[in-house]
Design an enzyme around this catalytic site. Structure first.
Site, short mmCIF file in Angstrom:
data_model
loop_
_atom_site.label_atom_id
_atom_site.label_comp_id
_atom_site.label_asym_id
_atom_site.label_seq_id
_atom_site.Cartn_x
_atom_site.Cartn_y
_atom_site.Cartn_z
N ASP A 250 0.80 -1.25 0.04
CA ASP A 250 0.12 0.09 0.19
C ASP A 250 0.84 1.14 -0.16
O ASP A 250 2.05 1.14 0.04
CB ASP A 250 -1.25 -0.03 1.07
CG ASP A 250 -0.35 -0.02 2.62
OD1 ASP A 250 0.53 0.50 2.77
OD2 ASP A 250 -0.81 -0.78 3.49
N LYS B 115 -4.37 2.79 -1.05
CA LYS B 115 -5.71 3.77 -1.08
C LYS B 115 -5.36 5.10 -0.15
O LYS B 115 -4.28 4.75 0.75
CB LYS B 115 -6.68 2.89 -0.30
CG LYS B 115 -7.08 1.56 -0.90
CD LYS B 115 -8.43 0.98 -0.30
CE LYS B 115 -8.00 0.47 1.05
NZ LYS B 115 -7.14 -1.09 0.69
N MET C 69 -5.40 8.65 10.38
CA MET C 69 -6.18 9.17 9.31
C MET C 69 -7.16 10.23 9.48
O MET C 69 -8.20 10.33 9.10
CB MET C 69 -6.85 8.05 8.61
CG MET C 69 -5.80 7.07 8.02
SD MET C 69 -6.57 5.50 7.68
CE MET C 69 -7.03 4.67 9.21
#
Length: 478
Positions: free
Chosen positions: A249, A271, A384
């Site tokens: 990732d 992502k 995040m």
């Protein structure tokens, strides 16, 4: 890399050595060890060089260098104490597109000679690109100590067996697995211990059973940590070298990817917020398909795969399909970034618990239990959450947390480009915007953030560890 590592076959080839003093004699000794035919040109020739040519063959021309000396040679080495001669050899060799090495003058070299650990046919070459010969020597010493002399014999024996294995195991993938399984077992240790007959018996038994061994695939779900490759676990490194295919990732740093087996297939499945080029379900299906094809699949995730990494979903799919997998935990971003920022997540005087949460949005608000999170005796670590930082600060204050509560944001934690911005619930969003912080970044909220100034030890700007000074940063970015 500044240089392409190349092992050049010069056996029986004419190699020019300009100079024949003490330094040149060391180059001469290296060249004759490789079977080169030594052509020496120098006004004066040392006894050591004469003896090498006498023993191994070659030519000695006791005179100054001439342009024609570069005729019919495959490479040139200049090792004189005359800079003009050295430069001339370099210029003329480059014009002829001949590899040239000028001792201790890397700017005149088209190739450099590394330090060597010789366990022929195993040869390990070490180089710092000429930047630190002493460091090169120390690395050579470490590898020399670690690598048993018997590795040469092991490599030689394996070489004699390659054709038999190729004839006995026709399929390339199965043949690769055969060698991997053989070398992961007791056979190499038996060879290194001098028990060669037992080692060969084990080889024969393994080869006889090779066709009965299934080509079983497996998934390695590995946490790559927050970015610093030195934080990888030993098991993670071992599996990174074993994998045939790597799914990784965007949080896996380039430094980490350099540790992956060089010939492994690499598939990016990263992502980011509001942008998922490879949907999770497609990743799950890809893991299943590759494993069923008999591949050893490395699923490499930033941080820890079981902490907001969706690793549980991926192995749930594998388990339902009856496919084997291993899980290797990694240093999660919370602990890695906090440690490198000098912020202990718990502290007897400031915080007795820590909560990990994500800043994901639901109905335009982070989907969080605000009354629980607003308790002040704990540390909050928010993954995040950079995009929703202003909303997070507003909601925590609305549910009773003090506007003066310290907040720290760690961008690119554990990496050389790490930045830390500190403030309070009241002003941190404004400071982050002014500093133009970007993801990936971790948010730490709690009284422990106060300790950042006195406990900060990782100073990437200065390249120092152990310093609490970060003078190159603005005050609000300390």
């Amino acid at each position: 890399m500044d240089y392409l590592p190349v092992f050049m076959n010069v056996r029986g080839q004419r190699c020019l050595l300009v100079g024949a003093g003490e330094v040149a004699s060391r180059k001469a000794a290296l060249l004759v060890r490789t079977g080169a035919t030594l052509i020496v040109v120098a006004p004066w020739v040392s006894d050591a060089v004469r003896e090498l040519v006498k023993e191994h063959g070659g030519e000695i021309h006791e005179r100054g260098f001439a342009d024609g000396d570069l005729d019919d040679v495959v490479l040139a080495v200049a090792a004189t104490d005359n800079d003009d001669v050295n430069k001339r050899v370099s210029v003329l060799a480059r014009e002829r597109k001949l590899p040239v090495n000028v001792v201790d003058q890397t700017e005149l070299c088209s190739f450099i000679v590394p330090a060597i650990v010789d366990r022929s046919p195993v040869v390990v070459a070490i180089s710092t690109g000429g930047s630190s010969p002493v460091l090169t020597r120390q690395l050579k010493e470490k590898i020399d100590i670690m690598l048993p002399a018997a590795y040469g014999r092991l490599a030689f024996v394996l070489g004699t067996l390659r054709e038999r294995v190729k004839q006995g195991v026709r399929d390339f993938a199965r043949r690769t697995r055969f060698w991997e399984k053989l070398l992961a077992g007791p056979m190499p240790e038996l060879m290194l211990a001098g028990r060669e007959q037992e080692a060969m018996q084990l080889f024969e038994a393994s080869l006889a059973d090779a066709d009965n061994q299934s080509l079983q695939g497996e998934v390695y779900l590995v946490g790559a940590g927050p970015g610093d490759p030195d934080l990888l676990t030993l098991k993670a490194l071992r599996l990174m070298y074993a994998a045939d295919v790597v799914l990784y990732d965007r949080l896996v740093s380039p430094e980490i990817m350099k540790r992956v087996r060089p010939d492994a297939e690499r598939i990016f499945v990263g992502k980011e917020a509001k942008h998922h080029p490879v949907p999770q379900e497609q990743i799950n299906e890809l893991l299943v398909r590759l494993t069923r094809e008999g591949k050893k699949v490395l699923r490499l995730k930033g941080g820890d795969p079981f902490i907001f990494g969706r690793g549980g979903e991926e192995i749930d799919k594998l388990a339902a399909a009856g496919l084997p997998f291993q899980v290797v935990p990694g240093v999660t971003a919370a602990s890695g970034c906090a440690a490198y920022a000098g912020i202990p997540l718990t502290h007897r005087d400031y915080s007795q618990s820590v909560r990990f949460v994500t800043g994901h949005m639901k109905n335009n608000l982070p989907d969080l239990d605000w009354p629980v999170l607003a308790r002040e005796e704990q540390t909050l670590v928010i993954y995040m959450g950079l995009i929703t930082l202003a909303v997070i600060c507003e909601q925590l204050q609305a549910y009773g947390m003090s506007s003066a509560m310290p907040v720290g944001i760690v961008e690119q934690g554990t990496l050389p480009q790490q930045r830390v911005v500190t403030g309070t619930l009241q002003d941190i969003a404004e400071k982050v915007e002014a500093a133009q912080l970007k993801a990936p970044a971790i948010i730490i909220i709690g009284q422990v953030v106060k300790l950042h100034r006195q406990l900060s030890w990782f100073n990437p700007d200065a390249g120092e560890i152990g310093s609490t000074a970060q003078k190159s940063q603005k005050p609000e970015e300390r």
